[in-house]
Design an enzyme around this catalytic site. Structure first.
Site, PDB file in Angstrom:
ATOM      1  N   ASP A 116       0.858  -1.180   0.000  1.00  0.00           N
ATOM      2  CA  ASP A 116       0.000   0.000   0.000  1.00  0.00           C
ATOM      3  C   ASP A 116       0.897   1.234   0.000  1.00  0.00           C
ATOM      4  O   ASP A 116       2.087   1.149   0.265  1.00  0.00           O
ATOM      5  CB  ASP A 116      -0.999  -0.020   1.158  1.00  0.00           C
ATOM      6  CG  ASP A 116      -0.353   0.108   2.517  1.00  0.00           C
ATOM      7  OD1 ASP A 116       0.859   0.338   2.569  1.00  0.00           O
ATOM      8  OD2 ASP A 116      -1.069  -0.019   3.527  1.00  0.00           O
ATOM      9  N   SER A 117       0.337   2.383  -0.330  1.00  0.00           N
ATOM     10  CA  SER A 117       1.167   3.546  -0.655  1.00  0.00           C
ATOM     11  C   SER A 117       1.586   4.365   0.551  1.00  0.00           C
ATOM     12  O   SER A 117       2.343   5.316   0.413  1.00  0.00           O
ATOM     13  CB  SER A 117       0.398   4.457  -1.610  1.00  0.00           C
ATOM     14  OG  SER A 117      -0.717   5.025  -0.938  1.00  0.00           O
ATOM     15  N   GLY A 162      -0.661   6.062   2.333  1.00  0.00           N
ATOM     16  CA  GLY A 162      -1.709   7.062   2.559  1.00  0.00           C
ATOM     17  C   GLY A 162      -2.446   6.842   3.863  1.00  0.00           C
ATOM     18  O   GLY A 162      -2.715   7.790   4.605  1.00  0.00           O
ATOM     19  N   GLY A 182     -10.482   4.181   2.301  1.00  0.00           N
ATOM     20  CA  GLY A 182     -11.258   5.074   3.156  1.00  0.00           C
ATOM     21  C   GLY A 182     -12.455   4.457   3.834  1.00  0.00           C
ATOM     22  O   GLY A 182     -13.317   5.177   4.342  1.00  0.00           O
ATOM     23  N   ASP A 188      -7.348  -7.180   2.900  1.00  0.00           N
ATOM     24  CA  ASP A 188      -6.252  -7.282   3.860  1.00  0.00           C
ATOM     25  C   ASP A 188      -6.731  -6.662   5.161  1.00  0.00           C
ATOM     26  O   ASP A 188      -7.611  -5.810   5.158  1.00  0.00           O
ATOM     27  CB  ASP A 188      -5.009  -6.526   3.377  1.00  0.00           C
ATOM     28  CG  ASP A 188      -5.131  -5.031   3.646  1.00  0.00           C
ATOM     29  OD1 ASP A 188      -4.554  -4.557   4.648  1.00  0.00           O
ATOM     30  OD2 ASP A 188      -5.827  -4.324   2.895  1.00  0.00           O
TER      31      ASP A 188
END
Length: 376
Positions: free
Chosen positions: A92-93, A95, A221, A271
């Site tokens: 994941d980035s 964020g 989100g 996940d």
């Protein structure tokens, strides 16, 4: 990357598919154990591979960037070689981690200034350097840099944030085109749908993300404190817009019941830290409900941890023994519980896949949700 849809359930939107990368085939629906800092907590890679047996695990860009750092990972030949894992990895980035540092970060159009949770040092993430970091980490699937909004979130903030996430996505794509692969295998890129719990924003974001034509798509989100019904409502809207011929990844979700309900809505990949984190606190997930192994009622229960015997720990150890390990604060207790929970999560998504292929997923899902919604 290639994604093939094998079957869609006739009574729900559940899908069984196959996703192939340079590190092997991922059969969907799939749950990805979280290996935040190049380690699934409490589990050797041998146990992960031989007993839990996931097709793919997850690493975290924010944490790996802070330690061991991109230079060490590049010297090692990428994350796969560094941690001794020859199957698929998704990163994941960062964020979400930056979102969780709310007191120690500032977001602007250019990117995010943040302070390390380790030593307080200052860092700056942009869509461009996050793509560079993920190239260097070398995961098979990498994520766009986005802003994860909190819950609850005001409409105007959610709207501004969503549009910025879209602009950041464009910058990610432009920069990725300039970055060659580093380790002789390809990487696939997933953008992320945002929009908080507002139907019109979720639809707008899903349409924008779908228009990019990426190899797969993610929904971010959610599972940030909203009621489960709102999560399902947003997932349903988004899955109705995202292309059917691409995998759909719902980030950070969730309980076994959350996973089954979202599979029914058309999600393919999941996940969550829940199976590992809850294991370390003594909570076991089973097909018949949850167990708090610390409770006195298990003190003299010499039956197997789980008679289904999904992993070796389930029948090798008793509930009484596992309770004793937790009472004595022995590390082995946390390890046993972690292997059990991860094994159960993988069993759950694989059973869901079998039921989709067999054509009786919906009936099975209703029965399983009822069974699992109990405390034993």
């Amino acid at each position: 990357m290639k994604f093939t849809l094998k079957q869609t359930d006739t009574k729900s939107k559940a899908r069984a598919g196959e996703l192939s990368t340079d590190h092997g085939t991922i059969k969907t629906p799939i749950f990805m154990p979280v290996g935040t800092v190049a380690s699934v907590k409490g589990v050797h890679q041998r146990e992960l591979k031989d007993d839990i047996d996931p097709d793919i695990i997850l690493g975290n860009t924010y944490h790996l960037y802070l330690r061991p750092g991109a230079k060490i990972l590049e010297k090692a030949g990428g994350l796969h070689k560094f941690m001794g894992w020859d199957r698929n990895i998704l990163t994941d980035s960062g964020g979400y981690q930056v979102y969780s540092l709310s007191a120690n970060r500032k977001i602007n159009e250019e990117g995010v200034n943040f302070k390390s949770h380790i030593d307080g040092s200052s860092h700056f993430f942009t869509p461009e350097n996050v793509m560079e970091i993920q190239r260097t980490i070398g995961a098979d699937i990498i994520m766009a840099f986005d802003e994860c909004t909190p819950y609850p979130c005001e409409y105007n903030y959610a709207k501004r944030s969503m549009h910025m996430t879209h602009r950041w996505l464009d910058r990610c794509i432009t920069h990725l085109e300039k970055l060659p692969y580093k380790y002789g295998y390809s990487q696939s890129f997933f953008p992320i749908v945002q929009g908080s719990t507002y139907k019109d924003l979720r639809a707008q974001s899903a349409e924008y993300i779908a228009s990019v034509g990426a190899e797969g798509n993610a929904i971010g989100g959610l599972s940030v404190g909203e009621p489960a019904e709102e999560m399902y409502e947003m997932a349903e809207i988004v899955c109705g817009i995202l292309p059917e011929d691409k995998p759909r990844y719902l980030m950070g979700v969730g309980t076994p019941i959350n996973i089954l309900e979202n599979i029914a809505l058309g999600v393919d990949m999941f996940d969550c830290v829940m199976p590992t984190r809850n294991a370390r606190n003594g909570m076991l997930f089973t097909a018949h409900g949850t167990i708090n192994i610390k409770n006195k009622k298990w003190e003299d229960d010499f039956s197997p941890i789980d008679e289904m015997g999904i992993t070796f720990v389930d029948t090798e150890y008793s509930k009484a023994y596992l309770r004793h390990l937790f009472a004595a604060n022995e590390y082995l207790g946390k390890q046993i519980a972690t292997i059990h929970n991860l094994g159960f999560y993988l069993w759950l998504v694989r059973s869901a896949r079998e039921r989709i292929l067999a054509g009786d997923f919906q009936e099975w899902k209703i029965k399983m949700v009822k069974q699992m919604d109990k405390r034993l």
